[in-house]
Design a protein around this motif. Structure first.
Motif, mmCIF file in Angstrom:
data_model
loop_
_atom_site.group_PDB
_atom_site.id
_atom_site.type_symbol
_atom_site.label_atom_id
_atom_site.label_comp_id
_atom_site.label_asym_id
_atom_site.label_seq_id
_atom_site.Cartn_x
_atom_site.Cartn_y
_atom_site.Cartn_z
ATOM 1 N N ARG A 13 10.112 -9.138 -11.638
ATOM 2 C CA ARG A 13 11.431 -9.770 -11.595
ATOM 3 C C ARG A 13 11.351 -11.202 -11.071
ATOM 4 O O ARG A 13 12.060 -12.086 -11.554
ATOM 5 N N PHE A 14 10.495 -11.426 -10.098
ATOM 6 C CA PHE A 14 10.427 -12.750 -9.470
ATOM 7 C C PHE A 14 9.652 -13.757 -10.317
ATOM 8 O O PHE A 14 10.090 -14.901 -10.491
ATOM 9 N N THR A 15 8.513 -13.353 -10.858
ATOM 10 C CA THR A 15 7.655 -14.297 -11.564
ATOM 11 C C THR A 15 7.824 -14.269 -13.078
ATOM 12 O O THR A 15 7.436 -15.220 -13.757
ATOM 13 N N GLY A 16 8.374 -13.166 -13.608
ATOM 14 C CA GLY A 16 8.423 -13.014 -15.051
ATOM 15 C C GLY A 16 7.112 -12.541 -15.630
ATOM 16 O O GLY A 16 6.925 -12.528 -16.850
ATOM 17 N N ILE A 17 6.174 -12.143 -14.776
ATOM 18 C CA ILE A 17 4.845 -11.716 -15.192
ATOM 19 C C ILE A 17 4.743 -10.200 -15.049
ATOM 20 O O ILE A 17 5.111 -9.646 -14.008
ATOM 21 N N ARG A 18 4.256 -9.532 -16.070
ATOM 22 C CA ARG A 18 4.156 -8.069 -16.034
ATOM 23 C C ARG A 18 2.890 -7.649 -15.291
ATOM 24 O O ARG A 18 1.779 -7.716 -15.831
ATOM 25 N N VAL A 19 3.077 -7.239 -14.056
ATOM 26 C CA VAL A 19 1.970 -6.832 -13.204
ATOM 27 C C VAL A 19 1.816 -5.325 -13.269
ATOM 28 O O VAL A 19 2.803 -4.581 -13.225
ATOM 29 N N SER A 20 0.577 -4.858 -13.373
ATOM 30 C CA SER A 20 0.312 -3.423 -13.402
ATOM 31 C C SER A 20 0.254 -2.879 -11.977
ATOM 32 O O SER A 20 -0.437 -3.424 -11.112
ATOM 33 N N ALA A 21 0.977 -1.794 -11.746
ATOM 34 C CA ALA A 21 0.936 -1.157 -10.429
ATOM 35 C C ALA A 21 -0.471 -0.661 -10.106
ATOM 36 O O ALA A 21 -0.897 -0.675 -8.948
ATOM 37 N N THR A 22 -1.214 -0.263 -11.137
ATOM 38 C CA THR A 22 -2.581 0.212 -10.930
ATOM 39 C C THR A 22 -3.454 -0.881 -10.331
ATOM 40 O O THR A 22 -4.323 -0.619 -9.490
ATOM 41 N N ASP A 23 -3.227 -2.120 -10.745
ATOM 42 C CA ASP A 23 -4.030 -3.231 -10.243
ATOM 43 C C ASP A 23 -3.737 -3.547 -8.781
ATOM 44 O O ASP A 23 -4.502 -4.276 -8.141
ATOM 45 N N LEU A 24 -2.639 -3.049 -8.246
ATOM 46 C CA LEU A 24 -2.313 -3.251 -6.840
ATOM 47 C C LEU A 24 -2.906 -2.178 -5.944
ATOM 48 O O LEU A 24 -2.860 -2.290 -4.720
ATOM 49 N N THR A 25 -3.465 -1.140 -6.555
ATOM 50 C CA THR A 25 -4.006 -0.030 -5.780
ATOM 51 C C THR A 25 -5.333 -0.415 -5.155
ATOM 52 O O THR A 25 -6.210 -0.979 -5.817
ATOM 53 N N HIS A 26 -5.489 -0.132 -3.884
ATOM 54 C CA HIS A 26 -6.735 -0.421 -3.183
ATOM 55 C C HIS A 26 -7.803 0.589 -3.599
ATOM 56 O O HIS A 26 -7.552 1.789 -3.677
ATOM 57 N N GLY A 27 -9.015 0.079 -3.835
ATOM 58 C CA GLY A 27 -10.112 0.969 -4.155
ATOM 59 C C GLY A 27 -10.541 1.801 -2.957
ATOM 60 O O GLY A 27 -11.033 2.910 -3.095
ATOM 61 N N ALA A 28 -10.343 1.253 -1.773
ATOM 62 C CA ALA A 28 -10.685 1.971 -0.541
ATOM 63 C C ALA A 28 -9.442 2.048 0.326
ATOM 64 O O ALA A 28 -8.340 1.696 -0.107
ATOM 65 N N ALA A 45 0.847 -1.193 0.000
ATOM 66 C CA ALA A 45 0.000 0.000 0.000
ATOM 67 C C ALA A 45 0.882 1.243 0.000
ATOM 68 O O ALA A 45 1.606 1.517 0.951
ATOM 69 N N GLY A 46 0.856 1.987 -1.082
ATOM 70 C CA GLY A 46 1.717 3.158 -1.224
ATOM 71 C C GLY A 46 3.003 2.860 -1.967
ATOM 72 O O GLY A 46 3.710 3.782 -2.381
ATOM 73 N N GLY A 47 3.320 1.596 -2.144
ATOM 74 C CA GLY A 47 4.530 1.209 -2.886
ATOM 75 C C GLY A 47 4.177 0.306 -4.056
ATOM 76 O O GLY A 47 4.887 -0.664 -4.336
ATOM 77 N N GLU A 48 3.062 0.634 -4.718
ATOM 78 C CA GLU A 48 2.556 -0.242 -5.773
ATOM 79 C C GLU A 48 3.533 -0.386 -6.943
ATOM 80 O O GLU A 48 3.678 -1.481 -7.499
ATOM 81 N N VAL A 49 4.201 0.684 -7.313
ATOM 82 C CA VAL A 49 5.142 0.617 -8.440
ATOM 83 C C VAL A 49 6.309 -0.306 -8.107
ATOM 84 O O VAL A 49 6.694 -1.171 -8.905
ATOM 85 N N GLU A 50 6.875 -0.129 -6.924
ATOM 86 C CA GLU A 50 7.992 -0.974 -6.512
ATOM 87 C C GLU A 50 7.561 -2.430 -6.391
ATOM 88 O O GLU A 50 8.290 -3.354 -6.787
ATOM 89 N N THR A 51 6.363 -2.669 -5.851
ATOM 90 C CA THR A 51 5.880 -4.042 -5.694
ATOM 91 C C THR A 51 5.645 -4.692 -7.049
ATOM 92 O O THR A 51 5.982 -5.869 -7.246
ATOM 93 N N ALA A 52 5.072 -3.951 -7.984
ATOM 94 C CA ALA A 52 4.842 -4.496 -9.323
ATOM 95 C C ALA A 52 6.162 -4.900 -9.980
ATOM 96 O O ALA A 52 6.251 -5.947 -10.635
ATOM 97 N N GLU A 53 7.189 -4.103 -9.785
ATOM 98 C CA GLU A 53 8.491 -4.434 -10.351
ATOM 99 C C GLU A 53 9.096 -5.658 -9.670
ATOM 100 O O GLU A 53 9.701 -6.517 -10.326
ATOM 101 N N GLN A 54 8.946 -5.756 -8.345
ATOM 102 C CA GLN A 54 9.419 -6.944 -7.626
ATOM 103 C C GLN A 54 8.740 -8.208 -8.151
ATOM 104 O O GLN A 54 9.398 -9.239 -8.368
ATOM 105 N N LEU A 55 7.435 -8.127 -8.341
ATOM 106 C CA LEU A 55 6.698 -9.287 -8.836
ATOM 107 C C LEU A 55 7.128 -9.648 -10.249
ATOM 108 O O LEU A 55 7.239 -10.835 -10.590
#
Length: 292
Positions: free
Chosen positions: A244-259, A232-242
């Motif tokens: 690198r680890f999984t090889g899957i391109r995760v969107s930082a926007t999709d990690l953002t909480h709606g509430a 929460a608040g580090g969505e860009v960094e988390t998306a990049e970590q994921l």
């Protein structure tokens, strides 16, 4: 002789490097799983009835993972092979309504676009060692969250609280029992007298202890740990970590909480008695993880 790796074919695609998301209840598994599931080419399942049945069989009877690993691995592989099937009748992305009879049992177009598989069924954490044996190249993403916030959420969740009913808390023949967080005979004997908050705290404590053991068992090439408060608040960094680890391109926007992500809500929600119960049970783990 070393046994050859098991080959699983789903929808005509060989299952390689499946991704499993793990954590204690209410640790943020759903948000990370949703982000992974929105990535192109990855089918992320959760709570398929067959998978749930297999997962809870292992969670409530840890001895299955130790004494019958081969059979339990086969049980989980079969459950996931079924849940990962994508046909016009089972695919959540296909339009509703009955498809033509000749197409109903065939892989749908989304199946043809799927190259990776994953799952984020609740309480999958307790099957991690069996999953590691069942899928030798599996990757694991585990979430850690402040136990005080976890307990707060569990106390509002009827499904979480249902496990504390005497009919479901099978404690007689399984010791230790990570699912309930019970490790000694003394803890088992005193368990019925604990408050609900203390039982929730024991489940969180058992989960984080199991997570720590998994880090030593699987290594950093197969398991990554995310802290809920950092996502929460580090969505860009988390998306990049994921990525690198999984090889899957995760969107930082999709990690953002709606509430609001609900960090620190325990301060206004737990009573003094509930807070004291959590501290009494999980003080060491809270301190070790930097939660006070």
């Amino acid at each position: 002789m070393k046994q050859s790796p098991h080959i699983l074919i789903v929808n005509g695609t060989k299952v390689c490097r499946p991704v499993f998301v793990l954590g204690a209840p209410h640790s943020g598994i759903d948000s990370v799983a949703r982000a992974l599931g929105n990535a192109p080419g990855l089918h992320m399942s959760s709570s398929d009835p067959g998978v749930l049945e297999a997962v809870y069989a292992v969670a409530r009877r840890p001895s299955l993972a130790e004494g019958q690993e081969s059979g339990t691995s086969s049980l989980l592989r079969d459950a996931f092979a079924e849940s990962w099937q994508l046909t016009p009748l089972t695919c959540p992305m296909c339009p509703p309504g009955p498809p033509p009879a000749r197409e109903s049992s065939e892989p749908c177009r989304h199946a043809r676009e799927t190259t990776r598989f994953g799952d984020a069924t609740p309480d999958l954490l307790y099957s991690a060692t069996v999953l590691s044996a069942a899928f030798s190249d599996a990757l694991f993403v585990q979430l850690i969250r402040d136990g005080r916030d976890v307990v707060t959420r569990m106390l509002d969740d009827e499904r979480s609280l249902a496990w504390f009913r005497p009919s479901l808390a099978n404690l007689e023949h399984e010791l230790p029992n990570p699912f309930f967080g019970i490790e000694t005979e003394e803890e088992r004997d005193g368990y019925p007298e604990l408050s609900t908050a203390a039982k929730c705290a024991m489940r969180w404590r058992g989960a984080v202890r199991l997570s720590a053991r998994l880090r030593g068992l699987l290594g950093t090439d197969r398991l990554m740990t995310l802290r809920y408060e950092d996502v929460a608040g580090g969505e860009v960094e988390t998306a990049e970590q994921l990525r690198r680890f999984t090889g899957i391109r995760v969107s930082a926007t999709d990690l953002t909480h709606g509430a609001t992500p609900g960090i620190g809500t325990w301060r206004g929600r737990l009573t003094r008695d509930q807070y004291d119960a959590v501290r009494s049970v999980a003080r060491t783990e809270l301190s070790r993880l930097g939660y006070g």
